[in-house]
Design a protein around this motif. Sequence first.
Motif, PDB file in Angstrom:
ATOM      1  N   LEU A 218       0.805  -1.257  -0.065  1.00  0.00           N
ATOM      2  CA  LEU A 218      -0.012   0.014  -0.088  1.00  0.00           C
ATOM      3  C   LEU A 218       0.835   1.294   0.061  1.00  0.00           C
ATOM      4  CD1 LEU A 218      -2.625  -1.076   2.530  1.00  0.00           C
ATOM      5  CD2 LEU A 218      -3.009  -0.204   0.355  1.00  0.00           C
ATOM      6  N   ALA A 219       2.088   0.979  -0.075  1.00  0.00           N
ATOM      7  CA  ALA A 219       3.045   2.296  -0.013  1.00  0.00           C
ATOM      8  C   ALA A 219       2.784   3.448  -0.881  1.00  0.00           C
ATOM      9  CB  ALA A 219       4.337   1.827   0.047  1.00  0.00           C
ATOM     10  N   PRO A 220       2.821   4.544  -0.736  1.00  0.00           N
ATOM     11  CA  PRO A 220       2.645   5.482  -1.880  1.00  0.00           C
ATOM     12  C   PRO A 220       3.999   5.535  -2.821  1.00  0.00           C
ATOM     13  CG  PRO A 220       2.139   6.531   0.231  1.00  0.00           C
ATOM     14  CD  PRO A 220       2.594   5.121   0.545  1.00  0.00           C
ATOM     15  N   VAL A 221       3.678   5.561  -4.052  1.00  0.00           N
ATOM     16  CA  VAL A 221       4.969   5.648  -5.090  1.00  0.00           C
ATOM     17  C   VAL A 221       5.639   6.708  -4.404  1.00  0.00           C
ATOM     18  CG1 VAL A 221       3.798   7.049  -6.593  1.00  0.00           C
ATOM     19  CG2 VAL A 221       5.728   5.454  -7.131  1.00  0.00           C
ATOM     20  N   GLY A 222       5.253   7.830  -4.081  1.00  0.00           N
ATOM     21  CA  GLY A 222       6.109   9.174  -3.370  1.00  0.00           C
ATOM     22  C   GLY A 222       7.182   8.745  -2.346  1.00  0.00           C
ATOM     23  N   ASP A 223       6.880   7.699  -1.783  1.00  0.00           N
ATOM     24  CA  ASP A 223       7.683   7.316  -0.693  1.00  0.00           C
ATOM     25  C   ASP A 223       8.764   6.335  -1.036  1.00  0.00           C
ATOM     26  OD1 ASP A 223       5.815   8.672   1.044  1.00  0.00           O
ATOM     27  OD2 ASP A 223       4.961   6.868   2.032  1.00  0.00           O
ATOM     28  N   LEU A 224       8.780   5.825  -2.186  1.00  0.00           N
ATOM     29  CA  LEU A 224       9.897   5.040  -2.368  1.00  0.00           C
ATOM     30  C   LEU A 224      11.078   5.843  -2.919  1.00  0.00           C
ATOM     31  CD1 LEU A 224       8.081   2.971  -5.254  1.00  0.00           C
ATOM     32  CD2 LEU A 224       8.036   2.502  -2.813  1.00  0.00           C
ATOM     33  N   ASP A 225      12.267   5.068  -2.303  1.00  0.00           N
ATOM     34  CA  ASP A 225      13.705   5.768  -2.630  1.00  0.00           C
ATOM     35  C   ASP A 225      14.656   5.002  -3.590  1.00  0.00           C
ATOM     36  OD1 ASP A 225      14.013   3.174  -0.766  1.00  0.00           O
ATOM     37  OD2 ASP A 225      14.825   4.759   0.575  1.00  0.00           O
ATOM     38  N   LYS A 226      14.060   3.947  -4.415  1.00  0.00           N
ATOM     39  CA  LYS A 226      14.765   3.215  -5.117  1.00  0.00           C
ATOM     40  C   LYS A 226      14.296   3.380  -6.598  1.00  0.00           C
ATOM     41  CE  LYS A 226      14.934  -0.692  -1.869  1.00  0.00           C
ATOM     42  NZ  LYS A 226      14.566  -2.201  -1.750  1.00  0.00           N
ATOM     43  N   SER A 227      15.301   3.154  -7.492  1.00  0.00           N
ATOM     44  CA  SER A 227      14.941   3.233  -8.904  1.00  0.00           C
ATOM     45  C   SER A 227      14.884   1.987  -9.596  1.00  0.00           C
ATOM     46  CB  SER A 227      15.953   3.971  -9.618  1.00  0.00           C
ATOM     47  OG  SER A 227      17.111   3.127  -9.376  1.00  0.00           O
ATOM     48  N   TYR A 228      13.943   1.690 -10.736  1.00  0.00           N
ATOM     49  CA  TYR A 228      13.505   0.349 -11.284  1.00  0.00           C
ATOM     50  C   TYR A 228      13.990   0.406 -12.806  1.00  0.00           C
ATOM     51  CZ  TYR A 228      11.350  -0.333  -6.898  1.00  0.00           C
ATOM     52  OH  TYR A 228      10.981  -0.388  -5.488  1.00  0.00           O
ATOM     53  N   ASP A 229      14.110  -0.862 -13.193  1.00  0.00           N
ATOM     54  CA  ASP A 229      14.320  -0.887 -14.633  1.00  0.00           C
ATOM     55  C   ASP A 229      13.201  -0.592 -15.541  1.00  0.00           C
ATOM     56  OD1 ASP A 229      17.199  -1.887 -14.242  1.00  0.00           O
ATOM     57  OD2 ASP A 229      16.301  -3.662 -13.472  1.00  0.00           O
ATOM     58  N   VAL A 230      12.169  -1.156 -15.048  1.00  0.00           N
ATOM     59  CA  VAL A 230      10.775  -0.771 -15.892  1.00  0.00           C
ATOM     60  C   VAL A 230       9.943  -0.405 -14.639  1.00  0.00           C
ATOM     61  CG1 VAL A 230       8.883  -1.910 -17.020  1.00  0.00           C
ATOM     62  CG2 VAL A 230      11.425  -2.706 -17.201  1.00  0.00           C
ATOM     63  N   VAL A 231       9.216   0.648 -15.082  1.00  0.00           N
ATOM     64  CA  VAL A 231       7.912   1.281 -14.194  1.00  0.00           C
ATOM     65  C   VAL A 231       6.770   1.276 -15.180  1.00  0.00           C
ATOM     66  CG1 VAL A 231       7.169   3.128 -13.009  1.00  0.00           C
ATOM     67  CG2 VAL A 231       9.581   2.674 -12.805  1.00  0.00           C
ATOM     68  N   VAL A 232       5.602   0.664 -14.740  1.00  0.00           N
ATOM     69  CA  VAL A 232       4.426   0.648 -15.486  1.00  0.00           C
ATOM     70  C   VAL A 232       3.329   1.130 -14.704  1.00  0.00           C
ATOM     71  CG1 VAL A 232       4.118  -1.820 -14.634  1.00  0.00           C
ATOM     72  CG2 VAL A 232       2.856  -0.756 -16.611  1.00  0.00           C
ATOM     73  N   ALA A 233       2.469   2.001 -15.209  1.00  0.00           N
ATOM     74  CA  ALA A 233       1.347   2.579 -14.579  1.00  0.00           C
ATOM     75  C   ALA A 233       0.436   2.632 -15.562  1.00  0.00           C
ATOM     76  CB  ALA A 233       1.670   3.823 -14.081  1.00  0.00           C
ATOM     77  N   ASN A 234      -1.050   1.634 -15.242  1.00  0.00           N
ATOM     78  CA  ASN A 234      -2.049   1.722 -16.265  1.00  0.00           C
ATOM     79  C   ASN A 234      -3.054   2.216 -15.260  1.00  0.00           C
ATOM     80  OD1 ASN A 234      -3.997   1.105 -18.119  1.00  0.00           O
ATOM     81  ND2 ASN A 234      -4.076  -1.146 -17.514  1.00  0.00           N
ATOM     82  N   ILE A 235      -3.386   3.535 -15.517  1.00  0.00           N
ATOM     83  CA  ILE A 235      -4.471   4.342 -14.522  1.00  0.00           C
ATOM     84  C   ILE A 235      -5.303   4.976 -15.446  1.00  0.00           C
ATOM     85  CG2 ILE A 235      -4.532   5.564 -12.519  1.00  0.00           C
ATOM     86  CD1 ILE A 235      -1.474   4.983 -11.518  1.00  0.00           C
ATOM     87  N   VAL A 236      -5.287   6.526 -15.257  1.00  0.00           N
ATOM     88  CA  VAL A 236      -6.062   7.254 -16.172  1.00  0.00           C
ATOM     89  C   VAL A 236      -5.006   8.582 -16.491  1.00  0.00           C
ATOM     90  CG1 VAL A 236      -8.319   6.494 -15.585  1.00  0.00           C
ATOM     91  CG2 VAL A 236      -7.280   8.199 -14.237  1.00  0.00           C
ATOM     92  N   HIS A 237      -5.537   9.339 -17.470  1.00  0.00           N
ATOM     93  CA  HIS A 237      -4.495  10.386 -17.766  1.00  0.00           C
ATOM     94  C   HIS A 237      -4.342  11.182 -16.712  1.00  0.00           C
ATOM     95  CE1 HIS A 237      -4.405  14.695 -19.175  1.00  0.00           C
ATOM     96  NE2 HIS A 237      -3.511  14.193 -20.045  1.00  0.00           N
ATOM     97  N   ASP A 238      -5.399  11.818 -16.140  1.00  0.00           N
ATOM     98  CA  ASP A 238      -5.077  13.006 -14.997  1.00  0.00           C
ATOM     99  C   ASP A 238      -4.237  12.560 -13.983  1.00  0.00           C
ATOM    100  OD1 ASP A 238      -7.097  14.246 -16.665  1.00  0.00           O
ATOM    101  OD2 ASP A 238      -8.485  14.603 -15.387  1.00  0.00           O
ATOM    102  N   VAL A 239      -4.379  11.243 -13.559  1.00  0.00           N
ATOM    103  CA  VAL A 239      -3.749  10.779 -12.527  1.00  0.00           C
ATOM    104  C   VAL A 239      -2.368  10.599 -12.803  1.00  0.00           C
ATOM    105  CG1 VAL A 239      -3.320   8.617 -10.884  1.00  0.00           C
ATOM    106  CG2 VAL A 239      -5.615   9.540 -11.409  1.00  0.00           C
TER     107      VAL A 239
END
Length: 299
Positions: A218-239
């Motif tokens: 449940l951690a907010p993405v803004g709380d992460l302090d690591k980087s990733y090789d692939v980031v994917v987000a299938n949400i909606v435009h405004d978000v």
Amino acid sequence: MEKKHWLKVTVKGDPLLADPLCDFAVGILGAGVETGAVDEPGYGIVNCYLEVDDISKKTVDGVIGTMVSHLEQLQEHFRLTGATVEWEILQEEDWGKNWKKHFTPFEIIPGFVIAPTWERYDRKPGELVVVMDPGMAFGTGHHATTTLSLGLIREVVAEGTGKKILDVGTGTGVLAMGALLFDQSATALALDNDPQAVDAARENASLNGLADRMEVSLAPVGDLDKSYDVVVANIVHDVLVDMADHLVGGVGPGGVLILSGILVGEQLANIVRVFTAKGLEKIKVAEKDEWAAVCFARA
């Protein structure tokens, strides 16, 4: 046991809106939907059913506001007017049993099958299969944006390279699980702000033997302090726009960002503007029907 409630949202408008509105309701809101065929009475009317634990005015207004906002975007996109939205609260009925009749094994992209837990599926040679019990609230993966996202993920996740995957707004966890099947040495962190979605994704990871490589949080993405090789987000435009800094910040050197839940046209153009302005390079756009997914790369 306290009975569940369902929020029924009825949209009446031009039949041209029916298919994209159903796609949005199922894939983004996680709703069950029904609509008439071309030759049936009520063609153009879409009924959406969402399970709600909280029937407060705030919750209902939030759902209706999201639906109305997207409907307005669709009408603008298709140059239409006059659609109406009505809603009512329904007591629990046997929605789940009826809905399960319509979730059968299906090939979402070539060689990749999603199958429900309650129906036997015989895997074909070389096929990848995700077995899941999404529950009515989280969708089944039929949405075009899921297809587009999985296709791009497969292109960038090479077998055996051990990539680190971040799936933001994971829902059922299907995108993260797909990435782990494409690369048997990859690991994934799947995030969602809905506790029920997190529970569903964890259960699905376990069902597919992926729990040791897939963390769900449940951690907010803004709380992460690591980087990733692939980031994917299938949400909606405004978000996606609101989260742009956090999403870009999660992409490591040489990594990629895959975004979907975007309408072809102005939404797609704006996503490209926003994310290239933050230093990423657009490397591919995939489209299906009225939906698009974009793959960006960090140099």
